[in-house]
Design a protein around this motif. Structure first.
Motif, short mmCIF file in Angstrom:
data_model
loop_
_atom_site.label_atom_id
_atom_site.label_comp_id
_atom_site.label_asym_id
_atom_site.label_seq_id
_atom_site.Cartn_x
_atom_site.Cartn_y
_atom_site.Cartn_z
N TYR A 113 -14.58 -139.09 -3.56
CA TYR A 113 -13.64 -139.33 -2.47
C TYR A 113 -12.68 -140.45 -2.84
CZ TYR A 113 -16.51 -136.38 0.57
OH TYR A 113 -17.18 -135.32 1.12
N ASP A 114 -11.48 -140.38 -2.30
CA ASP A 114 -10.44 -141.37 -2.57
C ASP A 114 -10.18 -142.24 -1.35
OD1 ASP A 114 -10.11 -140.44 -5.12
OD2 ASP A 114 -8.23 -139.37 -4.75
N GLY A 115 -9.41 -143.30 -1.57
CA GLY A 115 -9.01 -144.18 -0.48
C GLY A 115 -9.90 -145.41 -0.39
N LYS A 116 -9.33 -146.48 0.16
CA LYS A 116 -10.08 -147.73 0.25
C LYS A 116 -11.34 -147.58 1.10
CE LYS A 116 -9.47 -152.69 0.97
NZ LYS A 116 -8.54 -153.78 1.33
N ASN A 117 -11.32 -146.66 2.07
CA ASN A 117 -12.50 -146.44 2.91
C ASN A 117 -13.23 -145.15 2.55
OD1 ASN A 117 -10.74 -144.55 3.91
ND2 ASN A 117 -10.50 -145.49 5.93
N GLY A 118 -12.79 -144.46 1.50
CA GLY A 118 -13.48 -143.24 1.07
C GLY A 118 -13.33 -142.09 2.04
N ARG A 119 -12.21 -142.03 2.72
CA ARG A 119 -12.03 -141.02 3.76
C ARG A 119 -11.41 -139.72 3.24
NH1 ARG A 119 -9.88 -142.71 9.78
NH2 ARG A 119 -10.74 -140.90 10.89
N LEU A 120 -10.75 -139.78 2.08
CA LEU A 120 -10.04 -138.63 1.53
C LEU A 120 -10.86 -137.95 0.45
CD1 LEU A 120 -6.59 -140.41 1.05
CD2 LEU A 120 -7.22 -138.89 2.94
N VAL A 121 -10.94 -136.62 0.50
CA VAL A 121 -11.57 -135.90 -0.61
C VAL A 121 -10.73 -136.14 -1.86
CG1 VAL A 121 -12.17 -133.62 -1.50
CG2 VAL A 121 -12.54 -134.15 0.91
N GLY A 122 -11.38 -136.44 -2.96
CA GLY A 122 -10.68 -136.78 -4.19
C GLY A 122 -9.59 -135.80 -4.57
N LYS A 123 -8.46 -136.33 -5.02
CA LYS A 123 -7.30 -135.49 -5.35
C LYS A 123 -7.65 -134.41 -6.35
CE LYS A 123 -3.17 -137.37 -5.57
NZ LYS A 123 -2.32 -136.54 -4.67
#
Length: 455
Positions: free
Chosen positions: A412-422
């Motif tokens: 996962y991406d984002g500072k809070n891990g909210r986005l599924v990795g690109k």
């Protein structure tokens, strides 16, 4: 609870579909079963990736696949010294392998890093192999496998490779950048924590499984002589807490002699004191990511800290402090998915210089501050070992909600891990296996005995 059982059943079915067969015998698992993306090397079985899956198979009583994996990867190990010095060293295990079909014949094609991005040799593979061999023996009681001449030689030459004469003065292991789970440039060349924790675990596994005989006498003596200084070195020099930070802040540089305080000549200006003094929770602490001449990498690397707890590389008190830090800094280290592979992310000029402008490792993505569900199993195991059932269940609650909806994403991406990795693969095998492993450990913490040491 009913929902948990349903998710675990779904995950188990997917995991079984990932099994690789060699002459109709199960031998490992695919890295991912995502048909929507190019296979690249995700159609191979990676040694480190297979570990959580293997532990699940052992728990489920499916021991044949683990036994086959151990035997076949041992056959792929480099057994003899090479005349060509560009060849892998004796004792090295491959990063991955795949089954190649040629008519009715089959063979295993191993990758020792010669096909990997960056062409880095996988130092951690041999450590994970030893870790898994010990888990298999603890689960099955089949000591005859570990005591076979082939397995004894395999273990012996792994340790011989690690303990070979070198240009070093420290008990830690010197490796290039990208030699572990973080397999791309991330500024962790030298003595990264993950390798030291796995090295310590591997030494303990070998010490336990190598027969006490004349053939093993020297290597057993070498292991016994290496574990204490390695443990002392990591517990003291790699440990960082507010009190230690104050000591480092007042270091004098350019000291000479055996009894100096600043043994690694750390320059105060290289430490982000303002950020650290603000970030550290009361009574917090952890093992830093790397240490070397004029180098103290203050990033929090999750796998190295968690494995250090499982192998008792850290003291019980230090382990409790690490867990306290994870609890107090939950939003930073866990966020929306357990858990960040490292924190904080490299940014700006640091990202450019240390990653080589790696677009996949841009800030808060992939290895550079991304969240990796595979760490869930290790987080739960470490928490349970320290009687922190509350943290284990809290991590599971997040995973229950997200992983099935996100189709068992790789990272996962984002500072809070909210986005599924690109560029994350879906139906990533070690994501699925770590979820099942965490569930099984919470249900029966006795399985911890297979993967941890009490002292």
């Amino acid at each position: 609870m009913e929902q948990n059982r349903t998710l675990a059943t779904e995950a188990w079915e997917i995991l079984q579909r990932s099994i690789i067969y060699y002459y109709d015998r199960p031998i490992g698992t695919l890295a991912a079963c995502d048909s929507s993306s190019p296979a690249l090397n995700y159609d191979q079985c990676f040694v480190r990736d297979f570990v959580p899956a293997a532990l699940v198979f052992l728990i489920k009583g499916k021991t044949e696949i683990v036994r086959n994996f151990l035997i076949q990867t041992l056959k792929l190990q480099i057994k003899e010294k090479q005349l060509d010095f560009l060849e892998p060293g004796r004792g090295l295990m491959p990063a991955s392998f795949k089954v190649i079909h040629q008519g009715e014949e089959q063979y295993l094609l191993a990758d020792f890093g010669d096909h990997a991005i960056g062409r880095v040799t996988p130092v951690d593979s041999c450590f994970w192999w030893l870790f898994l061999l010990r888990a298999y023996i603890k689960a099955t009681g089949e000591y005859s496998l570990a005591h076979s001449p082939e397995m004894q030689k395999g273990m012996r030459i792994i340790i011989e490779l690690c303990l070979a004469a070198r240009f070093e003065m420290y008990p830690t292991l010197l490796v290039p950048d990208g030699a572990c789970m973080i397999d791309r440039r991330m500024g962790i060349n030298g003595h990264p924590l993950e390798i030291q924790s796995l090295f310590h675990m591997a030494l303990r596994c070998a010490e336990e499984l190598l027969i006490d005989n004349n053939e093993n006498a020297k290597i057993r003596q070498a292991i016994a002589g290496r574990i204490p200084p390695l443990t002392e070195h990591i517990r003291y020099h790699y440990w960082l807490d507010p009190q230690r930070l104050n000591v480092i802040y007042r270091y004098k540089a350019e000291e000479y002699g055996q009894d100096v305080l600043n043994q690694f000549n750390i320059y105060s200006d290289s430490i982000p004191y303002a950020e650290l003094s603000e970030w550290f929770p009361e009574n917090g602490g952890y093992l830093v990511g790397n240490l070397g001449p004029s180098q103290l990498d203050c990033r929090f690397f999750s796998l190295g800290n968690l494995v250090a707890i499982l192998s008792s590389l850290v003291s019980p008190q230090q382990g409790e402090v690490i867990m306290h830090t994870i609890e107090e800094k939950w939003q930073d280290l866990i966020g929306w998915m357990p858990m960040k592979i490292c924190f904080p992310a490299l940014k700006g000029r640091d990202w450019q210089l240390l990653t080589g402008c790696d677009p996949k490792n841009r800030p808060w993505s992939y290895h550079n501050g991304g969240n990796w569900p595979v760490l869930l199993g290790f987080l739960v195991a470490a928490a349970l070992k320290l009687d922190r059932f509350d943290l284990a269940k809290r991590a599971m609650a997040i995973s229950n909600q997200r992983l099935p909806l996100d189709e068992w994403a790789e990272y996962y991406d984002g500072k809070n891990g909210r986005l599924v990795g690109k560029e994350a693969r879906k139906y990533q095998t070690w994501t699925i296996a770590s979820f099942i492993l965490a569930e099984e450990l919470i249900t029966n913490p006795n399985y911890l005995d297979w993967i941890s040491y009490d002292r």
